[in-house]
Design an enzyme around this catalytic site. Sequence first.
Site, PDB file in Angstrom:
ATOM      1  N   GLU A 112      -4.984  -2.280  14.235  1.00  0.00           N
ATOM      2  CA  GLU A 112      -5.662  -1.204  13.213  1.00  0.00           C
ATOM      3  C   GLU A 112      -6.766  -0.918  13.693  1.00  0.00           C
ATOM      4  O   GLU A 112      -7.541  -1.558  14.352  1.00  0.00           O
ATOM      5  CB  GLU A 112      -5.896  -1.878  11.832  1.00  0.00           C
ATOM      6  CG  GLU A 112      -4.482  -1.996  10.929  1.00  0.00           C
ATOM      7  CD  GLU A 112      -4.995  -2.687   9.586  1.00  0.00           C
ATOM      8  OE1 GLU A 112      -6.068  -2.414   9.050  1.00  0.00           O
ATOM      9  OE2 GLU A 112      -4.187  -3.240   9.008  1.00  0.00           O
ATOM     10  N   ASP A 152       2.406   0.787  -8.197  1.00  0.00           N
ATOM     11  CA  ASP A 152       3.742   0.787  -8.820  1.00  0.00           C
ATOM     12  C   ASP A 152       4.811   1.871  -7.881  1.00  0.00           C
ATOM     13  O   ASP A 152       5.709   1.693  -7.740  1.00  0.00           O
ATOM     14  CB  ASP A 152       3.473   0.912 -10.173  1.00  0.00           C
ATOM     15  CG  ASP A 152       3.177  -0.032 -11.043  1.00  0.00           C
ATOM     16  OD1 ASP A 152       2.702  -1.272 -10.370  1.00  0.00           O
ATOM     17  OD2 ASP A 152       2.923   0.015 -12.119  1.00  0.00           O
ATOM     18  N   ASN A 156      -7.542  -6.055  14.598  1.00  0.00           N
ATOM     19  CA  ASN A 156      -8.147  -4.812  13.357  1.00  0.00           C
ATOM     20  C   ASN A 156      -9.500  -4.579  13.455  1.00  0.00           C
ATOM     21  O   ASN A 156     -10.289  -5.649  13.296  1.00  0.00           O
ATOM     22  CB  ASN A 156      -7.721  -5.309  11.941  1.00  0.00           C
ATOM     23  CG  ASN A 156      -6.250  -5.055  11.813  1.00  0.00           C
ATOM     24  OD1 ASN A 156      -5.467  -4.899  12.754  1.00  0.00           O
ATOM     25  ND2 ASN A 156      -5.813  -5.431  10.446  1.00  0.00           N
ATOM     26  N   TYR A 169     -13.121  -2.088  12.457  1.00  0.00           N
ATOM     27  CA  TYR A 169     -13.334  -0.723  12.025  1.00  0.00           C
ATOM     28  C   TYR A 169     -14.951  -0.487  12.028  1.00  0.00           C
ATOM     29  O   TYR A 169     -15.531   0.370  12.298  1.00  0.00           O
ATOM     30  CB  TYR A 169     -13.115  -0.850  10.524  1.00  0.00           C
ATOM     31  CG  TYR A 169     -11.720  -0.849   9.920  1.00  0.00           C
ATOM     32  CD1 TYR A 169     -11.248   0.559   9.798  1.00  0.00           C
ATOM     33  CD2 TYR A 169     -11.005  -1.943   9.979  1.00  0.00           C
ATOM     34  CE1 TYR A 169      -9.855   0.782   9.400  1.00  0.00           C
ATOM     35  CE2 TYR A 169      -9.498  -1.783   9.673  1.00  0.00           C
ATOM     36  CZ  TYR A 169      -9.032  -0.363   9.463  1.00  0.00           C
ATOM     37  OH  TYR A 169      -7.573  -0.455   9.072  1.00  0.00           O
ATOM     38  N   HIS A 207       1.279  -9.106   4.800  1.00  0.00           N
ATOM     39  CA  HIS A 207      -0.037  -8.216   4.708  1.00  0.00           C
ATOM     40  C   HIS A 207      -0.383  -8.307   3.260  1.00  0.00           C
ATOM     41  O   HIS A 207      -0.382  -7.423   2.460  1.00  0.00           O
ATOM     42  CB  HIS A 207       0.451  -7.034   5.084  1.00  0.00           C
ATOM     43  CG  HIS A 207      -0.841  -6.170   5.467  1.00  0.00           C
ATOM     44  ND1 HIS A 207      -0.969  -5.460   6.660  1.00  0.00           N
ATOM     45  CD2 HIS A 207      -1.732  -5.850   4.861  1.00  0.00           C
ATOM     46  CE1 HIS A 207      -2.031  -4.917   6.717  1.00  0.00           C
ATOM     47  NE2 HIS A 207      -2.629  -5.093   5.375  1.00  0.00           N
ATOM     48  N   HIS A 238      -1.774  -4.910 -12.822  1.00  0.00           N
ATOM     49  CA  HIS A 238      -1.240  -4.821 -14.214  1.00  0.00           C
ATOM     50  C   HIS A 238      -1.862  -5.263 -15.214  1.00  0.00           C
ATOM     51  O   HIS A 238      -2.272  -5.118 -16.379  1.00  0.00           O
ATOM     52  CB  HIS A 238       0.120  -5.340 -14.290  1.00  0.00           C
ATOM     53  CG  HIS A 238       1.177  -4.615 -13.470  1.00  0.00           C
ATOM     54  ND1 HIS A 238       2.531  -4.952 -13.306  1.00  0.00           N
ATOM     55  CD2 HIS A 238       1.058  -3.245 -12.832  1.00  0.00           C
ATOM     56  CE1 HIS A 238       3.075  -4.040 -12.388  1.00  0.00           C
ATOM     57  NE2 HIS A 238       2.276  -3.025 -12.253  1.00  0.00           N
ATOM     58  N   ASN A 273      -1.681 -10.784   8.446  1.00  0.00           N
ATOM     59  CA  ASN A 273      -2.511  -9.939   8.591  1.00  0.00           C
ATOM     60  C   ASN A 273      -4.036 -10.415   7.909  1.00  0.00           C
ATOM     61  O   ASN A 273      -4.166 -10.704   6.907  1.00  0.00           O
ATOM     62  CB  ASN A 273      -2.430  -8.731   7.777  1.00  0.00           C
ATOM     63  CG  ASN A 273      -3.305  -7.561   8.059  1.00  0.00           C
ATOM     64  OD1 ASN A 273      -3.427  -6.887   9.244  1.00  0.00           O
ATOM     65  ND2 ASN A 273      -3.852  -7.265   6.967  1.00  0.00           N
ATOM     66  N   GLU A 274      -5.040 -10.330   9.088  1.00  0.00           N
ATOM     67  CA  GLU A 274      -6.499 -10.550   8.448  1.00  0.00           C
ATOM     68  C   GLU A 274      -6.830 -11.954   7.848  1.00  0.00           C
ATOM     69  O   GLU A 274      -7.073 -11.831   6.491  1.00  0.00           O
ATOM     70  CB  GLU A 274      -7.076  -9.457   7.788  1.00  0.00           C
ATOM     71  CG  GLU A 274      -7.044  -8.298   8.574  1.00  0.00           C
ATOM     72  CD  GLU A 274      -7.776  -7.070   7.772  1.00  0.00           C
ATOM     73  OE1 GLU A 274      -8.282  -7.232   6.698  1.00  0.00           O
ATOM     74  OE2 GLU A 274      -7.904  -5.912   8.613  1.00  0.00           O
ATOM     75  N   GLN A 285       0.656  -1.059   0.050  1.00  0.00           N
ATOM     76  CA  GLN A 285       0.002  -0.043   0.222  1.00  0.00           C
ATOM     77  C   GLN A 285       0.721   1.353   0.016  1.00  0.00           C
ATOM     78  O   GLN A 285       0.435   2.202  -0.572  1.00  0.00           O
ATOM     79  CB  GLN A 285      -0.994   0.056   1.098  1.00  0.00           C
ATOM     80  CG  GLN A 285      -1.899  -1.243   1.168  1.00  0.00           C
ATOM     81  CD  GLN A 285      -2.784  -1.182   2.353  1.00  0.00           C
ATOM     82  OE1 GLN A 285      -2.778  -2.048   3.210  1.00  0.00           O
ATOM     83  NE2 GLN A 285      -4.198  -0.288   2.140  1.00  0.00           N
ATOM     84  N   ARG A 319       4.063   0.042  12.987  1.00  0.00           N
ATOM     85  CA  ARG A 319       3.571  -1.149  12.288  1.00  0.00           C
ATOM     86  C   ARG A 319       3.662  -1.257  11.050  1.00  0.00           C
ATOM     87  O   ARG A 319       2.994  -0.261  10.254  1.00  0.00           O
ATOM     88  CB  ARG A 319       2.176  -1.722  12.689  1.00  0.00           C
ATOM     89  CG  ARG A 319       1.746  -2.943  12.287  1.00  0.00           C
ATOM     90  CD  ARG A 319       0.180  -3.475  12.454  1.00  0.00           C
ATOM     91  NE  ARG A 319       0.089  -4.675  11.680  1.00  0.00           N
ATOM     92  CZ  ARG A 319      -0.905  -5.072  11.061  1.00  0.00           C
ATOM     93  NH1 ARG A 319      -1.964  -4.003  11.171  1.00  0.00           N
ATOM     94  NH2 ARG A 319      -0.974  -5.973  10.389  1.00  0.00           N
TER      95      ARG A 319
END
Length: 476
Positions: free
Chosen positions: A384, A68, A322, A324, A138, A55, A182-183, A35, A93
């Site tokens: 998170e 990219d 995490n 949200y 991740h 891509h 992660n997750e 990310q 992190r």
Amino acid sequence: MATKIILLWSVLFNSAQSQILPPDLKLGVATASYQIEGGWNANGKGVNIWDELTHTHPDLVADHTTGDVACDSYHLWQDDLKMLKFLKVDHYRFSLSWSRLLPGGFTNQINPDGVAYYNNLINALITEGIEPMVTLYHWDLPQNLQNLGGWTNPLMALYFENYARVAFYLFGGRVKTWITINEPSSICVGTYEDGDGAPAFVNSSGIGLYLCGRTILLAHAAAYRVYDAEFRKKQGGRVGITIDSIWAEPKTNNSADVEAATREMQFGVGVVFSLSGNYPSIMISRVGDNSKREHFMESRLPPFTPKEIKLIQGSSDFFGLNHYHTWLIANQDYPDSSPSYHKDKGTKGTQDPDWEPGIVPWGFRKLLNWIKNEYNNPLVIVTENGYGDGGAVDDVNRVVFLKEFMRALVAAIHDGCNVKGYTVWSVMDNMEWRAGYTVKFGLHYVNFTDVKRTRTPKCSAYVYATIIKERVIPGE
Ligand SMILES: *[C@@H]1O[C@H](CO)[C@@H](O)[C@H](O)[C@H]1NC(C)=O
Ligand SMILES: *[C@@H]1O[C@H](CO)[C@@H](O)[C@H](O)[C@H]1NC(C)=O
Ligand SMILES: *[C@@H]1O[C@H](CO)[C@@H](O)[C@H](O)[C@H]1NC(C)=O
């Protein structure tokens, strides 16, 4: 003296004006390699599944963008350090890009440039007194391993174990908090059930996600056991897994909805984290029963052997969380005869139109209490928690979000929850997977049309920096 402090604590705690943070609660921010890093083909890095997806299928990303360049942290990590120093976080992190370290996914080839990149970052963090909290995986699987079946290939557990061993060996002298994966639910449900992860077009309703989940749990446990056997004594760190969870609030008090909310939690969290080391029994029975009705010869949920259950049981030094959103969960029957995870779970989620979108802090407090009660009050690190919006620097909602959620966190600690870390997603705007750059979670604005990818603190960055400095959540 101690009595005075406790008295002061309770006065401020009960005050609606402001709230003191417990002294041992560490505060940080988070990112993930794909990310932010960019440098997708720089100096020996191999291709990963997100390079491949963006891509070959730009149409599958909301704004047809790629990672990219992203925040170009591969070249601009010193600018990242400036943000961390401005916030004065206790920990940062970030995740390692597997294909930057091991271009083909295997340990036969280690990319010296990747090793140097992470060495520089880790050393600089330590010099600044910021604890590096490192995620091994991740979401950016080397494409080479995807070509061999990715997480549905049981041998991936071994390949991950070997990768983890290299990472512990290279960085574990300085990195004391490791997150293996992660997750898991997002990875397996997103990719193999809902078709909104990477790679695309491998979804296989009701089947692939269970193969993926099984391998991921064994991979996590294998990495944990390697740390135990080969590194823990010398390095003295801790290893855990990060689980994404909503809070599932029963939509009504009817027993069907209350049970549905429990299933939602068990199919989401219980499958990854358990005291027994096995899948939750409600999951074993429901997937088994559905499979029978669908004329499968065995359960679509492949069982663990007793040996595997022992390997998984107790394989986390902490519960990485995490969080949200909160959802209202109701029972939902799926009469459809075709296999599906959603049918196995048998729930339906809605959100209350009266809620401030994305700001339901009481759900966070309930979730932390649920984890405390369900798992004997494990050590929890919130890895998170964040708020997505359009990206304005004057991010009033994010400021409200931050204060409200941190209050809920302190309340949960007051309830007896053993939470020792809180980590905001994210330190800066970044590439949000299939959403591209259409949603922003940063405490810092990033100018993505500027080659220098200038980072500018938003209002929330000033607020968070003040909270970290004063160790008080300000009042209204
Ligand atoms: C499978 O994934 C593709 C794209 O990745 C998506 O278009 C399709 O709707 C998904 N199918 C199901 C049944 O979710
Ligand atoms: C369910 O019952 C509890 C306790 O009596 C109450 O606080 C809550 O508001 C009820 N929920 C709904 C959706 O009616
Ligand atoms: C982003 O950078 C570009 C190129 O340097 C510049 O023209 C533009 O004004 C910047 N935008 C903002 C909001 O700072």
